[in-house]
Design a protein around this motif. Structure first.
Motif, PDB file in Angstrom:
ATOM      1  N   ILE A   1     -16.743 -30.853  36.784  1.00 55.89           N
ATOM      2  CA  ILE A   1     -16.579 -29.514  37.847  1.00 55.89           C
ATOM      3  C   ILE A   1     -18.172 -29.662  38.081  1.00 55.89           C
ATOM      4  O   ILE A   1     -18.528 -29.128  39.183  1.00 55.89           O
ATOM      5  N   VAL A   2     -18.878 -29.433  36.709  1.00 52.16           N
ATOM      6  CA  VAL A   2     -20.267 -29.291  37.178  1.00 52.16           C
ATOM      7  C   VAL A   2     -21.106 -30.476  37.889  1.00 52.16           C
ATOM      8  O   VAL A   2     -21.883 -29.973  38.775  1.00 52.16           O
ATOM      9  N   LEU A   3     -20.561 -31.488  37.638  1.00 44.30           N
ATOM     10  CA  LEU A   3     -21.350 -32.571  38.733  1.00 44.30           C
ATOM     11  C   LEU A   3     -20.761 -32.387  40.147  1.00 44.30           C
ATOM     12  O   LEU A   3     -21.592 -32.568  41.080  1.00 44.30           O
ATOM     13  N   LEU A   4     -19.458 -31.859  40.607  1.00 40.04           N
ATOM     14  CA  LEU A   4     -18.997 -31.504  41.754  1.00 40.04           C
ATOM     15  C   LEU A   4     -19.970 -30.446  42.375  1.00 40.04           C
ATOM     16  O   LEU A   4     -20.040 -30.594  43.402  1.00 40.04           O
ATOM     17  N   ILE A   5     -20.196 -29.452  41.438  1.00 39.51           N
ATOM     18  CA  ILE A   5     -20.892 -28.352  41.992  1.00 39.51           C
ATOM     19  C   ILE A   5     -22.371 -28.695  42.493  1.00 39.51           C
ATOM     20  O   ILE A   5     -22.813 -28.304  43.374  1.00 39.51           O
ATOM     21  N   PHE A   6     -22.968 -29.746  41.640  1.00 41.39           N
ATOM     22  CA  PHE A   6     -24.373 -30.429  42.015  1.00 41.39           C
ATOM     23  C   PHE A   6     -24.150 -31.158  43.404  1.00 41.39           C
ATOM     24  O   PHE A   6     -24.810 -30.887  44.164  1.00 41.39           O
ATOM     25  N   LEU A   7     -22.923 -31.766  43.597  1.00 42.70           N
ATOM     26  CA  LEU A   7     -22.993 -32.852  44.589  1.00 42.70           C
ATOM     27  C   LEU A   7     -22.765 -32.008  45.992  1.00 42.70           C
ATOM     28  O   LEU A   7     -23.358 -32.283  47.061  1.00 42.70           O
ATOM     29  N   ALA A   8     -22.145 -30.866  45.706  1.00 39.84           N
ATOM     30  CA  ALA A   8     -21.900 -29.881  46.945  1.00 39.84           C
ATOM     31  C   ALA A   8     -23.179 -29.698  47.547  1.00 39.84           C
ATOM     32  O   ALA A   8     -23.503 -29.589  48.842  1.00 39.84           O
ATOM     33  N   GLY A   9     -24.485 -29.651  46.832  1.00 37.92           N
ATOM     34  CA  GLY A   9     -25.635 -29.216  47.558  1.00 37.92           C
ATOM     35  C   GLY A   9     -26.160 -30.126  48.435  1.00 37.92           C
ATOM     36  O   GLY A   9     -27.154 -29.886  49.126  1.00 37.92           O
ATOM     37  N   ILE A  10     -25.603 -31.454  48.133  1.00 33.57           N
ATOM     38  CA  ILE A  10     -26.415 -32.526  49.013  1.00 33.57           C
ATOM     39  C   ILE A  10     -26.354 -32.293  50.501  1.00 33.57           C
ATOM     40  O   ILE A  10     -27.463 -32.554  51.416  1.00 33.57           O
ATOM     41  N   MET A  11     -25.347 -31.585  50.986  1.00 34.28           N
ATOM     42  CA  MET A  11     -25.049 -31.393  52.427  1.00 34.28           C
ATOM     43  C   MET A  11     -25.798 -30.192  53.045  1.00 34.28           C
ATOM     44  O   MET A  11     -25.655 -30.135  54.063  1.00 34.28           O
ATOM     45  N   ILE A  12     -26.276 -29.302  52.276  1.00 32.15           N
ATOM     46  CA  ILE A  12     -26.682 -28.000  52.751  1.00 32.15           C
ATOM     47  C   ILE A  12     -27.958 -28.338  53.216  1.00 32.15           C
ATOM     48  O   ILE A  12     -29.025 -28.667  52.731  1.00 32.15           O
TER      49      ILE A  12
ATOM     50  N   TYR B   1     -30.592 -24.666  40.087  1.00 26.33           N
ATOM     51  CA  TYR B   1     -29.873 -24.971  41.145  1.00 26.33           C
ATOM     52  C   TYR B   1     -29.001 -23.793  41.767  1.00 26.33           C
ATOM     53  O   TYR B   1     -29.117 -23.464  42.843  1.00 26.33           O
ATOM     54  N   ALA B   2     -28.611 -22.831  40.747  1.00 23.06           N
ATOM     55  CA  ALA B   2     -27.765 -21.853  41.127  1.00 23.06           C
ATOM     56  C   ALA B   2     -28.741 -20.592  41.810  1.00 23.06           C
ATOM     57  O   ALA B   2     -28.553 -20.093  42.814  1.00 23.06           O
ATOM     58  N   LEU B   3     -29.757 -20.609  41.093  1.00 22.74           N
ATOM     59  CA  LEU B   3     -30.789 -19.505  41.704  1.00 22.74           C
ATOM     60  C   LEU B   3     -31.388 -19.575  42.953  1.00 22.74           C
ATOM     61  O   LEU B   3     -31.519 -19.003  43.659  1.00 22.74           O
ATOM     62  N   VAL B   4     -31.822 -20.913  43.237  1.00 23.93           N
ATOM     63  CA  VAL B   4     -32.448 -21.642  44.424  1.00 23.93           C
ATOM     64  C   VAL B   4     -31.468 -21.880  45.604  1.00 23.93           C
ATOM     65  O   VAL B   4     -31.924 -22.142  46.567  1.00 23.93           O
ATOM     66  N   LEU B   5     -30.060 -22.458  45.193  1.00 25.86           N
ATOM     67  CA  LEU B   5     -29.494 -22.850  46.215  1.00 25.86           C
ATOM     68  C   LEU B   5     -28.134 -22.371  46.252  1.00 25.86           C
ATOM     69  O   LEU B   5     -27.830 -21.648  47.342  1.00 25.86           O
ATOM     70  N   LEU B   6     -27.629 -22.468  45.257  1.00 24.34           N
ATOM     71  CA  LEU B   6     -26.142 -21.619  45.346  1.00 24.34           C
ATOM     72  C   LEU B   6     -25.862 -20.277  45.599  1.00 24.34           C
ATOM     73  O   LEU B   6     -25.368 -19.700  46.774  1.00 24.34           O
ATOM     74  N   ILE B   7     -26.745 -19.196  45.014  1.00 24.19           N
ATOM     75  CA  ILE B   7     -26.463 -17.904  45.181  1.00 24.19           C
ATOM     76  C   ILE B   7     -27.242 -17.673  46.708  1.00 24.19           C
ATOM     77  O   ILE B   7     -26.649 -16.927  47.360  1.00 24.19           O
ATOM     78  N   PRO B   8     -28.427 -18.054  47.098  1.00 23.67           N
ATOM     79  CA  PRO B   8     -28.875 -17.990  48.389  1.00 23.67           C
ATOM     80  C   PRO B   8     -28.030 -18.378  49.470  1.00 23.67           C
ATOM     81  O   PRO B   8     -27.879 -17.859  50.472  1.00 23.67           O
ATOM     82  N   ILE B   9     -26.746 -19.407  49.161  1.00 23.65           N
ATOM     83  CA  ILE B   9     -26.218 -19.685  50.295  1.00 23.65           C
ATOM     84  C   ILE B   9     -24.953 -18.542  50.327  1.00 23.65           C
ATOM     85  O   ILE B   9     -24.694 -18.053  51.675  1.00 23.65           O
TER      86      ILE B   9
END
Lengths: 293, 292
Positions: free
Chosen positions: A121-132, B22-30
């Protein structure tokens, strides 16, 4: 393929051999044209950067320079602040590269090699960021950095580059770690190494080549970035190379062609040198990211 | 052994920092950014809740639609240019130059690594009309033709921009697709050419179908890149003349940082993100149907 072509060529008649010759001259011309299109703008840039001001006024723009007019470089470096921009770019790029590598290799290590629930799941969460797209987080980041007083601070850039480097690189490093033989790791641990020792002395050396490739790829992204440094940095003293170049061209570009070309050349030359020295590695690095992402 | 690899503290030490950044700079800001779409204001002036007003405004905003249209047009032209020329180059490398192609490949790839701002500055000089002629106009004049204000008119500015970005990236797709061509097993080509397929027919019926998955991923990658175009536009035309070359990214940037409308800027950013996702999904769907 090669063998069938040559077999076919041996049995061709004189007529089609002549036609083949015309075709190959045409192809040669085409390839020559291609290389001119690819390379000429850069050669023109370098040649123009050593032209004296009067050459721009009196000679056609495609004429070769009369001699070396180094004053353009001195002007760009001192009056145009390029020395400051250069320093800032280095101050941002090196720590970012170091952190991206360290964080993504260790994250990939825990995901690919260690055993725990939720690692997929953690890997998937990281992967999701590629498209943003960057634009999606630009405003919240601006607000956050404004509140914690990180605007006009190179740390804001470093932090953002690292976060944006993570998704793809964590993913790539899990791929690089897959074929690492577990026996070596096991025997190190049986011999009494802690997991940290095993990571630093066994795993890191094994992905050394991948680290170089990734660092190189990331170097180009960070060195060439415009939008983040444009958004988070407004003080001239803290501008990086691309933002600095943009303002330089805006300021002097209309009137002073010589120093402008010199300034452009300065932002291009390090990239060019690195590419020409390591082109296979650069190509491999940049394209592997694309296919997998 | 097992125990060492399951040590939860070590897991946290290894993945924790990356996940935190990653969470602070990308996920939460989204999430934050999506939240912004219901507000108006800025970090400095403060925010007020406006419900769906930003979305309503978006629908009626001609400038937004212009930017969306520009982004779409730009994506279609530049992506097809990049991938098509990349494909032609790859075919040239593999079937014509063969093993001798390494120098050509190196040179064709090298615009890829150049900083966009520098490239844009070079191109603006190449196509300049004032105060001095750039190369293009100097050559036109040499042939007795009228110099053109390339960046002064919307249509020509669009094409200069498109040519620049195709120039910048086609070598990238060439190398990518070349790698795919090299991977095609030699015996397939051998068998096909023994069956009488040669030249363009060989490419059309054997090579291209085998290359489709890679072509699709190249296209997705390229379309995502061209939808996000920012540096080139900002540095070459600054969105002008007028709003003629303003893509969604630049429109979002202007709304946010020049007009200080974070809510509206975020709404445009959200549209851009959804557009990128939509384009990728469509291409994937298309790809799957094509392969099956």
């Amino acid at each position: 393929m090669a063998t069938t072509t040559s077999r076919r060529l041996n049995t061709t008649t004189a007529v089609s051999r002549r036609r083949f010759k015309v075709a190959s001259i045409l192809m040669g011309g085409l390839i020559g044209l291609l290389l001119v299109i690819e390379v000429y703008p850069i050669i023109w840039l370098l040649l123009s950067s050593i032209k004296a001001p009067r050459e721009f006024n009196t000679r056609p723009i495609y004429a070769l320079p009369d001699g070396f007019y180094w004053q353009n470089y001195t002007d760009a470096w001192t009056r145009g602040n390029m020395s400051i921009y250069f320093r800032n770019s280095i101050l941002v790029t090196l720590p970012s590269l170091f952190l991206i590598i360290l964080l993504s290799v260790s994250a990939a290590f825990s995901i690919e090699i260690m055993r725990w629930k939720g690692r997929n799941i953690v890997l998937l969460i990281f992967l999701a960021g590629i498209m943003i797209p960057l634009q999606m987080v630009l405003l919240p980041l601006f607000t956050i950095y404004y509140r914690v007083k990180l605007l006009d601070n190179l740390l804001a850039l470093i932090l953002t580059y690292v976060a944006f480097g993570l998704p793809l690189n964590v993913f790539l490093f899990t791929g690089f770690l897959k074929p690492v033989p577990r026996e070596v790791l096991e025997s190190a641990i049986v011999d009494g190494a802690t997991i940290y020792q095993a990571f630093f002395s066994v795993v890191l050396p094994m992905v050394k080549n991948a680290i170089v490739t990734v660092a190189l790829t990331q170097f180009f992204f960070i060195w060439n970035d415009l939008i983040l440094s444009l958004t988070f940095i407004s003080e001239t003293e803290l501008r990086t190379l691309q933002t600095g170049l943009l303002s330089f061209v805006g300021q002097y570009g209309q009137r002073q062609w010589g120093p402008t070309f010199a300034a452009i050349a300065m932002s291009v030359i390090p990239v060019l040198v690195l590419y020409l020295a390591l082109n296979n590695l650069v190509i491999k690095g940049l394209t592997s990211g694309a296919v997998k992402g | 052994m097992e125990k060492v690899l399951r040590d939860p503290k070590a897991v946290l030490v290894f993945v924790g920092p990356a996940l935190l950044v990653y969470a602070l700079v990308l996920l939460i800001p989204i999430v934050w950014s999506i939240g912004y779409t219901f507000f108006e204001g800025s970090a400095i002036s403060g925010f007020t809740f406006v419900g769906f007003a930003n979305f309503v405004r978006l629908m009626q905003d001609r400038r937004f639609w212009n930017a969306l249209w520009f982004s779409t047009k730009y994506m279609l032209v530049v992506s097809s240019g990049q991938v098509l020329l990349g494909l032609l180059l790859a075919l040239l490398f593999h079937f014509y130059l063969k093993r001798a192609s390494s120098v050509v490949r190196t040179l064709v790839f090298f615009p890829v690594v150049l900083p966009t701002v520098a490239v844009a500055a070079i191109f603006s000089k190449l196509f300049a009309i004032a105060p001095q002629y750039g190369i293009v106009n100097a050559v036109l004049e040499l042939f007795g033709l009228q110099a053109v204000s390339w960046l002064g008119r919307g249509t020509t500015a669009f094409w200069v921009l498109a040519i620049m970005d195709i120039w910048r990236a086609m070598g990238f797709y060439a190398v990518l697709l070349y790698a795919g061509l090299v991977d095609i097993p030699g015996d397939i080509l051998e068998a096909a050419s023994l069956d009488g397929a040669k030249g363009w027919r060989l490419v059309q019926f054997i090579v291209l179908p085998l290359l489709v998955p890679l072509l699709i991923s190249s296209l997705i990658f390229s379309m995502n890149g061209t939808l996000k175009v920012f540096d080139s536009v900002l540095a070459l035309t600054n969105g002008g003349p007028g709003q003629a070359t303003t893509p969604l990214t630049l429109y979002m940037y202007r709304a946010s940082f020049q007009n200080n409308q974070y809510g509206y800027g975020s709404t445009v950013a959200l549209m851009l993100t959804l557009y990128c996702l939509l384009v990728s999904l469509l291409a994937f769907r298309f790809a799957r149907r094509d392969v099956a």
